[in-house]
Write an enzyme that holds these catalytic residues in place. Structure first.
Site, PDB file in Angstrom:
ATOM      1  N   GLU A  23       0.148  46.071   3.862  1.00  0.00           N
ATOM      2  CA  GLU A  23       0.472  44.903   4.674  1.00  0.00           C
ATOM      3  C   GLU A  23       0.138  45.119   6.148  1.00  0.00           C
ATOM      4  OE1 GLU A  23       5.035  44.990   6.103  1.00  0.00           O
ATOM      5  OE2 GLU A  23       4.792  44.757   3.947  1.00  0.00           O
ATOM      6  N   GLU A  63       2.567  28.511 -11.074  1.00  0.00           N
ATOM      7  CA  GLU A  63       3.346  27.522 -11.816  1.00  0.00           C
ATOM      8  C   GLU A  63       2.836  26.098 -11.620  1.00  0.00           C
ATOM      9  OE1 GLU A  63       7.341  28.385 -10.546  1.00  0.00           O
ATOM     10  OE2 GLU A  63       7.606  29.891 -12.106  1.00  0.00           O
TER      11      GLU A  63
END
Length: 305
Positions: free
Chosen positions: A119, A88
């Site tokens: 992860e 963004e």
């Protein structure tokens, strides 16, 4: 790393919330109310971390001013939120795509399909740091709600070895999981309504914190005038309309005049404002802005006809 993993069951983010123990027996309205009550803790957590957030903003802004980059790195929800905030920045602040980047365990595929097993590979985090050629000019912000994600710790360790500034963001206290970093941000929202589901309060408070960090750094970089996004990227009708409204509000000119000014500036709101206030042509305006590192207020204040 093994020691960290073994203590996961004792983490604040894994504990059971006494306020929602009868979640499956609540009415729908009671369910909504308990979520609403628990979500207020995110605001308190942000307030408690205000000093660390301010420190992180300053670190990021200084690094970006000196030609560095900001990297968010995480897995699962934490990784997705980092990628979202990074994505963004270009439309909001007209930054190049490589200035703020999000790295998620599992890569782009993990944005739409769960890949939480990845992860646990600290070496993958270190590899990601090497792949992006992170150096001493850069900032690496590791995001992990429970604080134990090996992918994030591996990345932060590798980033420190390369001289980068490192920031850690977690929702557990330091005494539960320690991190050797330059800035340590703890957002303590307490146990989740749904035990262990850190996409809830932990995810919300992480989004709030990232909003503050990226916007705060961009303010420091001069990409905001007052509270207007004067570096907005004019790439669609909505953003074109926003650009015109910014010009109208700050100059009191008509929409037609704002449109003409915007086009003369190459659809750069910041340059259009400078041209209007100083009478400079686009080329001269560009030069003045450049001499002030793109800071509109500084450029305007320094102008002498």
């Amino acid at each position: 790393m093994t020691e960290i993993l073994e203590q996961r069951g004792h983490l604040l983010t894994e504990q059971v919330n006494p306020n929602s123990q009868s979640l499956d027996q609540m009415t729908t309205l009671e369910l909504v109310d308990v979520f609403n009550q628990e979500d207020t803790r995110t605001i308190t957590a942000i307030a408690a971390a205000r000093q660390e957030l301010a420190q992180a903003i300053d670190c990021i802004a200084i690094a970006l001013q000196r030609g560095g980059r900001l990297f968010y790195i995480g897995a699962g929800t934490s990784g997705r939120l980092g990628v979202l905030d990074a994505a963004e920045c270009p439309p909001t602040f007209c930054t190049p795509p490589d200035l703020v980047q999000g790295i998620i365990a599992g890569g782009a595929a993990a944005l739409i399909r769960s890949s939480e097993d990845l992860e646990d590979r600290a070496e993958d985090g270190a590899t990601a740091i090497a792949h992006h050629r992170i150096n001493a000019q850069d900032v690496v912000l590791g995001i992990t709600a429970g604080g134990t994600t090996p992918f994030v710790h591996g990345a932060l360790q590798a980033a420190r070895q390369r001289g980068a500034t490192t920031i850690f963001m977690a929702c557990v206290p330091q005494e539960q999981v320690r991190a050797t970093v330059d800035v340590d941000i703890r957002l303590l929202v307490g146990p989740e309504v749904l035990a262990g589901s850190t996409r809830l309060k932990a995810g919300t408070v992480t989004k709030l914190a990232l909003n503050i960090l990226s916007t705060g750094a961009m303010v420091k970089l001069g990409k905001v005038y007052g509270n207007r996004m004067v570096d907005v990227s004019v790439t669609n009708r909505k953003l074109h309309d926003r650009a015109l409204r910014i010009l109208q509000d700050l100059t009191d000119i008509s929409r037609e005049e704002a449109g003409y000014l915007l086009e003369r500036s190459g659809r750069r709101v910041k340059l259009a404002l400078l041209m209007h206030w100083t009478g400079l042509d686009p080329e001269s305006g560009e030069q003045l802005l450049a001499s002030h590192q793109g800071n509109l207020r500084s450029a305007v204040d320094s102008y002498k006809p």
